[in-house]
Design an enzyme around this catalytic site. Sequence first.
Site, PDB file in Angstrom:
ATOM      1  N   VAL A  63      32.294  41.808  39.889  1.00 39.17           N
ATOM      2  CA  VAL A  63      32.106  43.214  40.289  1.00 39.17           C
ATOM      3  C   VAL A  63      31.585  44.087  39.144  1.00 39.17           C
ATOM      4  CG1 VAL A  63      33.829  43.197  42.147  1.00 39.17           C
ATOM      5  CG2 VAL A  63      34.543  43.824  39.824  1.00 39.17           C
ATOM      6  N   SER A 149      46.797  52.322  40.997  1.00 35.34           N
ATOM      7  CA  SER A 149      48.100  51.711  40.678  1.00 35.34           C
ATOM      8  C   SER A 149      49.015  52.846  40.273  1.00 35.34           C
ATOM      9  CB  SER A 149      47.937  50.741  39.508  1.00 35.34           C
ATOM     10  OG  SER A 149      49.201  50.452  38.929  1.00 35.34           O
ATOM     11  N   TYR A 161      44.609  49.887  31.248  1.00 31.41           N
ATOM     12  CA  TYR A 161      44.790  49.723  32.698  1.00 31.41           C
ATOM     13  C   TYR A 161      45.063  51.078  33.351  1.00 31.41           C
ATOM     14  CZ  TYR A 161      46.683  47.603  37.006  1.00 31.41           C
ATOM     15  OH  TYR A 161      46.926  47.226  38.313  1.00 31.41           O
ATOM     16  N   LYS A 165      42.784  53.004  36.148  1.00 28.57           N
ATOM     17  CA  LYS A 165      43.279  53.315  37.495  1.00 28.57           C
ATOM     18  C   LYS A 165      43.294  54.829  37.758  1.00 28.57           C
ATOM     19  CE  LYS A 165      43.934  49.050  38.863  1.00 28.57           C
ATOM     20  NZ  LYS A 165      43.073  48.478  39.929  1.00 28.57           N
TER      21      LYS A 165
HETATM   22  N1  LIG Z   1      50.219  43.066  41.540  1.00 29.32           N
HETATM   23  C1  LIG Z   1      50.576  44.308  41.285  1.00 29.32           C
HETATM   24  O1  LIG Z   1      51.757  44.589  40.985  1.00 29.32           O
HETATM   25  C2  LIG Z   1      49.584  45.431  41.381  1.00 29.32           C
HETATM   26  C3  LIG Z   1      50.062  46.747  41.294  1.00 29.32           C
HETATM   27  C4  LIG Z   1      49.169  47.808  41.376  1.00 29.32           C
HETATM   28  C5  LIG Z   1      47.831  47.549  41.542  1.00 29.32           C
HETATM   29  N2  LIG Z   1      47.388  46.266  41.619  1.00 29.32           N
HETATM   30  C6  LIG Z   1      45.955  46.074  41.777  1.00 29.32           C
HETATM   31  O2  LIG Z   1      45.720  45.328  42.955  1.00 29.32           O
HETATM   32  C7  LIG Z   1      44.515  44.570  42.805  1.00 29.32           C
HETATM   33  C8  LIG Z   1      44.786  43.111  43.136  1.00 29.32           C
HETATM   34  O3  LIG Z   1      45.755  42.640  42.228  1.00 29.32           O
HETATM   35  P1  LIG Z   1      46.599  41.296  42.451  1.00 29.32           P
HETATM   36  O4  LIG Z   1      47.973  41.596  42.064  1.00 29.32           O
HETATM   37  O5  LIG Z   1      46.307  40.699  43.775  1.00 29.32           O
HETATM   38  O6  LIG Z   1      45.966  40.408  41.279  1.00 29.32           O
HETATM   39  P2  LIG Z   1      45.494  38.897  41.245  1.00 29.32           P
HETATM   40  O7  LIG Z   1      45.285  38.617  39.805  1.00 29.32           O
HETATM   41  O8  LIG Z   1      46.412  38.042  42.035  1.00 29.32           O
HETATM   42  O9  LIG Z   1      44.099  38.947  42.011  1.00 29.32           O
HETATM   43  C9  LIG Z   1      42.978  39.609  41.476  1.00 29.32           C
HETATM   44  C10 LIG Z   1      41.725  38.889  41.935  1.00 29.32           C
HETATM   45  O10 LIG Z   1      40.599  39.571  41.370  1.00 29.32           O
HETATM   46  C11 LIG Z   1      39.680  38.582  40.910  1.00 29.32           C
HETATM   47  N3  LIG Z   1      38.835  39.129  39.866  1.00 29.32           N
HETATM   48  C12 LIG Z   1      39.166  39.394  38.581  1.00 29.32           C
HETATM   49  N4  LIG Z   1      38.104  39.849  37.908  1.00 29.32           N
HETATM   50  C13 LIG Z   1      37.069  39.896  38.787  1.00 29.32           C
HETATM   51  C14 LIG Z   1      35.703  40.292  38.692  1.00 29.32           C
HETATM   52  N5  LIG Z   1      35.182  40.713  37.537  1.00 29.32           N
HETATM   53  N6  LIG Z   1      34.932  40.233  39.798  1.00 29.32           N
HETATM   54  C15 LIG Z   1      35.444  39.769  40.965  1.00 29.32           C
HETATM   55  N7  LIG Z   1      36.719  39.367  41.113  1.00 29.32           N
HETATM   56  C16 LIG Z   1      37.528  39.435  40.044  1.00 29.32           C
HETATM   57  C17 LIG Z   1      40.575  37.445  40.409  1.00 29.32           C
HETATM   58  O11 LIG Z   1      39.865  36.221  40.300  1.00 29.32           O
HETATM   59  C18 LIG Z   1      41.679  37.440  41.442  1.00 29.32           C
HETATM   60  O12 LIG Z   1      41.391  36.585  42.532  1.00 29.32           O
HETATM   61  C19 LIG Z   1      44.049  44.816  41.370  1.00 29.32           C
HETATM   62  O13 LIG Z   1      43.076  45.843  41.366  1.00 29.32           O
HETATM   63  C20 LIG Z   1      45.301  45.292  40.670  1.00 29.32           C
HETATM   64  O14 LIG Z   1      45.007  46.077  39.549  1.00 29.32           O
HETATM   65  C21 LIG Z   1      48.228  45.209  41.543  1.00 29.32           C
END
Ligand SMILES: NC(=O)c1ccc[n+]([C@@H]2O[C@H](COP(=O)([O-])OP(=O)(O)OC[C@H]3O[C@@H](n4cnc5c(N)ncnc54)[C@H](O)[C@@H]3O)[C@@H](O)[C@H]2O)c1
Length: 253
Positions: A63, A149, A161, A165
């Site tokens: 992305v 987030s 981060y 966000k």
């Molecule tokens: N898990 C949490 O507690 C949490 C909390 C708040 C926000 N988020 C946000 O939710 C979203 C998903 O997080 P998650 O917990 O499922 O994480 P995750 O690490 O399980 O999944 C993230 C996915 O994004 C992909 N990715 C990473 N860099 C990329 C790139 N440059 N281009 C395309 N794909 C890419 C990874 O390969 C992975 O499959 C993120 O934006 C994260 O910041 C997560």
Amino acid sequence: MDLNDRVAWITGSGGGIGRATALRFAAAGARVAASDVNHAGVAETVELIRAAGGTAEAFVGDVASAESVDSIVDGVLGAWGRLDVLVNNAGITRDGLAVRIKDGSVTRLAEDAWDAVLDINLKGTFLCCQAVAVPMIRQGYGRIVNTASVSAFGNVGQANYSASKAGVIGLTRTLALEWARHGIAVNCVAPGGVRTQMTAAIPERLMTALLERIPIGRLAEPEEIASVHLFLASDASSYVNGQCLVVDAGARL
Ligand SMILES: NC(=O)c1ccc[n+]([C@@H]2O[C@H](COP(=O)([O-])OP(=O)(O)OC[C@H]3O[C@@H](n4cnc5c(N)ncnc54)[C@H](O)[C@@H]3O)[C@@H](O)[C@H]2O)c1
């Protein structure tokens, strides 16, 4: 809530929240474009959707690269001729260390960790929004759901981060104002802790402290964020625009 006849692109859907969202959207009737840098992960997501009788195509791409984003959009339009929904879910953490010095704390954060997180979380979100705006404006319809987030409101050790966000929230509100006249709604979700690979890396001591701040005493399951994505992607939220929906079970910061 349904997404019948809609074409939905979900970034970072090779696992975690993105995969749960892709599965949920497909079950709601969408044709799903699942993209990720992780080829195996996104191929598995598509297999799961097809096994359940849904429609999906896998796209591999970063992305943070405009070229890669454009080629995914071309691929989606080539496959289905339209693009109705974008969920900007791809994201990473590269945490720093809050180092205590005599008269305060200073964040020790490598410049490359700053750049990587801002590039993927914020610039990546911008590039994907910009790329889908063209077909969405042509259609006179679009729904974009970005991912912030609760860390946007401040979290020790996550200056990069948190800044990325908080930037997503500002970007969301601005694009919502700019594109409403074209029938495009832009909102974002700010999850608290969700049980995925991202939180699996949190040390036990910090996880215990985190759980103590959550009134229901547990992390969210990815499916509990996916259902909020579905609300914001569907016409059930037709009068919701420019909002940041916090999904953290009422946790204390
Ligand atoms: N898990 C949490 O507690 C949490 C909390 C708040 C926000 N988020 C946000 O939710 C979203 C998903 O997080 P998650 O917990 O499922 O994480 P995750 O690490 O399980 O999944 C993230 C996915 O994004 C992909 N990715 C990473 N860099 C990329 C790139 N440059 N281009 C395309 N794909 C890419 C990874 O390969 C992975 O499959 C993120 O934006 C994260 O910041 C997560």
